[in-house]
Scaffold this motif. Structure first.
Motif, PDB file in Angstrom:
ATOM      1  N   TRP A  23       0.851  -1.202   0.000  1.00 28.64           N
ATOM      2  CA  TRP A  23       0.000   0.000   0.000  1.00 28.64           C
ATOM      3  C   TRP A  23       0.883   1.246   0.000  1.00 28.64           C
ATOM      4  O   TRP A  23       0.655   2.189  -0.750  1.00 28.64           O
ATOM      5  CB  TRP A  23      -0.912  -0.009   1.229  1.00 28.64           C
ATOM      6  N   LEU A  24       1.904   1.230   0.851  1.00 23.05           N
ATOM      7  CA  LEU A  24       2.809   2.385   0.932  1.00 23.05           C
ATOM      8  C   LEU A  24       3.494   2.624  -0.403  1.00 23.05           C
ATOM      9  O   LEU A  24       3.563   3.760  -0.877  1.00 23.05           O
ATOM     10  CB  LEU A  24       3.853   2.158   2.030  1.00 23.05           C
ATOM     11  N   ILE A  25       4.001   1.551  -1.017  1.00 23.63           N
ATOM     12  CA  ILE A  25       4.681   1.683  -2.305  1.00 23.63           C
ATOM     13  C   ILE A  25       3.729   2.255  -3.343  1.00 23.63           C
ATOM     14  O   ILE A  25       4.059   3.197  -4.069  1.00 23.63           O
ATOM     15  CB  ILE A  25       5.211   0.301  -2.767  1.00 23.63           C
ATOM     16  N   GLU A  26       2.509   1.709  -3.376  1.00 26.43           N
ATOM     17  CA  GLU A  26       1.532   2.165  -4.359  1.00 26.43           C
ATOM     18  C   GLU A  26       1.234   3.657  -4.200  1.00 26.43           C
ATOM     19  O   GLU A  26       1.242   4.413  -5.157  1.00 26.43           O
ATOM     20  CB  GLU A  26       0.249   1.332  -4.220  1.00 26.43           C
ATOM     21  N   HIS A  27       0.985   4.094  -2.949  1.00 24.58           N
ATOM     22  CA  HIS A  27       0.514   5.465  -2.762  1.00 24.58           C
ATOM     23  C   HIS A  27       1.620   6.484  -2.612  1.00 24.58           C
ATOM     24  O   HIS A  27       1.395   7.666  -2.817  1.00 24.58           O
ATOM     25  CB  HIS A  27      -0.439   5.518  -1.557  1.00 24.58           C
ATOM     26  N   LEU A  28       2.817   6.044  -2.226  1.00 27.05           N
ATOM     27  CA  LEU A  28       3.899   7.016  -2.052  1.00 27.05           C
ATOM     28  C   LEU A  28       4.842   7.034  -3.244  1.00 27.05           C
ATOM     29  O   LEU A  28       5.569   8.005  -3.457  1.00 27.05           O
ATOM     30  CB  LEU A  28       4.703   6.697  -0.786  1.00 27.05           C
ATOM     31  N   LEU A  29       4.863   5.936  -4.028  1.00 32.50           N
ATOM     32  CA  LEU A  29       5.863   5.853  -5.090  1.00 32.50           C
ATOM     33  C   LEU A  29       5.208   5.740  -6.455  1.00 32.50           C
ATOM     34  O   LEU A  29       5.453   6.562  -7.351  1.00 32.50           O
ATOM     35  CB  LEU A  29       6.764   4.637  -4.808  1.00 32.50           C
ATOM     36  N   LEU A  30       4.350   4.753  -6.629  1.00 33.47           N
ATOM     37  CA  LEU A  30       3.850   4.455  -7.969  1.00 33.47           C
ATOM     38  C   LEU A  30       2.854   5.504  -8.457  1.00 33.47           C
ATOM     39  O   LEU A  30       2.963   5.988  -9.583  1.00 33.47           O
ATOM     40  CB  LEU A  30       3.221   3.065  -8.004  1.00 33.47           C
ATOM     41  N   GLN A  31       1.882   5.868  -7.588  1.00 31.38           N
ATOM     42  CA  GLN A  31       0.871   6.831  -8.048  1.00 31.38           C
ATOM     43  C   GLN A  31       1.416   8.240  -8.250  1.00 31.38           C
ATOM     44  O   GLN A  31       1.129   8.851  -9.271  1.00 31.38           O
ATOM     45  CB  GLN A  31      -0.329   6.820  -7.096  1.00 31.38           C
ATOM     46  N   PRO A  32       2.223   8.791  -7.334  1.00 30.48           N
ATOM     47  CA  PRO A  32       2.767  10.133  -7.580  1.00 30.48           C
ATOM     48  C   PRO A  32       3.633  10.196  -8.832  1.00 30.48           C
ATOM     49  O   PRO A  32       3.633  11.194  -9.544  1.00 30.48           O
ATOM     50  CB  PRO A  32       3.613  10.413  -6.330  1.00 30.48           C
ATOM     51  N   LEU A  33       4.359   9.144  -9.129  1.00 32.94           N
ATOM     52  CA  LEU A  33       5.245   9.159 -10.285  1.00 32.94           C
ATOM     53  C   LEU A  33       4.546   8.657 -11.538  1.00 32.94           C
ATOM     54  O   LEU A  33       5.157   8.597 -12.611  1.00 32.94           O
ATOM     55  CB  LEU A  33       6.489   8.301 -10.020  1.00 32.94           C
ATOM     56  N   ASP A  34       3.257   8.271 -11.376  1.00 31.53           N
ATOM     57  CA  ASP A  34       2.468   7.846 -12.531  1.00 31.53           C
ATOM     58  C   ASP A  34       3.051   6.615 -13.216  1.00 31.53           C
ATOM     59  O   ASP A  34       3.128   6.543 -14.449  1.00 31.53           O
ATOM     60  CB  ASP A  34       2.361   9.006 -13.534  1.00 31.53           C
TER      61      ASP A  34
END
Lengths: 190, 175
Positions: free
Chosen positions: A56-67
């Motif tokens: 969840w952290l990876i998804e919301h802090l890394l993947l989604q902000p960087l698209d």
């Protein structure tokens, strides 16, 4: 209340193993004795909960902000593999006997589809952080319940007089099917 | 593209670093030094004649006292005596050791199939394809693996013949 609901619904109603049919490999592989089933399911509980949180952290802090959501599966598997490796180091330190008993199944948690399944379902169902933690914990709890219950059944089956045609895996599969039917009975409860 | 590559690389590096730290932090001490020492003295051909799956489990069992030091037939009396010295066991309590045995090839039956020398863990069998093989007795530990590998059943294990240097008085019968 909401969190309790998630916990019960993932542990019993939408049981990850018997209703969603994820993670059947350890169910068949490590369920021949209750003690190794306990060890395996506790190790999986740890991995499942931790990887649900981390993914969840990876998804919301890394993947989604960087698209770069297309890297979701790849990075989740990376996370899961790392958590499993960490668990293996811990188990070897804490209990060498358990490490020997679990054998190949410990690294195989990496390929346990329940772990990746829970991480991906968390994203699909738009859970927030505590919700996804609860979802992971609930699934893990469901996994523990099913593993220990099934191992207990198989220990009794080992003593039972099973027709030669059904000995070994067939009778286990039939038992798993019946157990799954029972868990289907929870559907509609929540 | 660049961002994706960078992110994955960084993720991998971070996780790898953390795992490396964890491995160092939670390191398990390897088997006790005595086990290592015993294992070094055993023949190391993993023949399994002692009843353990290999030399290292046997060494472990000898170290914690659940196996006799005489349980290794390839090692023979010499190994048992050395192990007894190492583990501080009284030599007179050792009992009989199995005679060390070596393999011999019956040249009349050997077809030169090379299967035995592929199976030999100590490289004690010399020969080539379609040529009769010979066991080099000094290197043979009598581990029995070539006997199982031979399709012609032409290998047998024999005790070393008694020579002037090996002969000794027979022991008195136990009362």
């Amino acid at each position: 209340m909401d969190y309790l609901l998630i916990l019960v619904s993932t542990a019993l109603v939408n049981n990850i193993v018997l209703v969603k049919f994820l993670g059947l490999c350890p169910l068949m592989g490590v369920s021949s004795s209750v003690s190794s089933a306990w060890g395996m399911s506790l190790a999986t509980t740890f991995v499942l909960t931790l990887s649900a949180l981390l993914s969840w952290l990876i998804e919301h802090l890394l993947l989604q902000p960087l698209d770069i959501e297309f890297l979701r599966i790849l990075s989740f598997i990376l996370i899961i593999a790392a958590v499993v490796q960490f668990t293996e180091v811990m188990v070897r330190k804490a209990s060498p006997m358990l490490h020997k008993a679990l054998g190949i199944y410990l690294p195989l948690i990496t390929t346990n589809c329940a772990v990746l399944g829970v991480a991906l379902l968390n994203i699909n169902e738009n859970h927030n952080l505590p919700e996804s933690l609860m979802f992971g914990l609930g699934s893990a709890l469901g996994f523990v319940i099913v593993m220990v219950m099934f191992a207990g059944l198989r220990e009794r089956l080992a003593l039972a007089n099973v027709p030669a045609l059904f000995t070994g895996t067939p009778i286990s599969l039939i038992t798993a099917g019946l157990l799954s039917l029972i868990f289907m009975g929870f559907s509609g409860m929540i | 593209m660049l961002i994706a590559t960078l992110v994955l690389t960084l993720l991998g590096l971070t996780l790898g670093g953390l795992l490396g730290l964890a491995a160092r932090f939670f390191a398990v001490e390897e088997a006790s030094p005595i086990v290592k020492e015993i294992e070094g003295m055993l023949p190391g051909s993993q023949c399994g004649q002692c009843g353990f799956p290999g030399c290292s489990p046997a060494a472990e069992a000898m170290a914690n006292g659940s196996a006799e030091v005489t349980c290794c037939p390839p090692g023979g009396r010499a190994l048992a005596e050395n192990l007894a010295k190492l583990l501080d066991i009284d030599l007179s309590t050792l009992g009989e050791t199995a005679e060390p045995q070596t393999a011999v090839i019956n040249e009349d039956l050997c077809t030169g199939c090379t299967r035995c020398y592929k199976a030999c863990p100590t490289d004690a069998i010399v020969g080539a394809s379609k040529q009769i093989h010979v066991v080099y007795a000094d290197a043979c530990t009598g581990c029995n693996q070539c006997v199982d590998a031979c399709p012609e059943d032409c290998i047998s294990l024999i005790s070393e013949p008694v020579t002037l240097t090996r002969w000794h008085w027979t022991k008195p019968e136990a009362a």
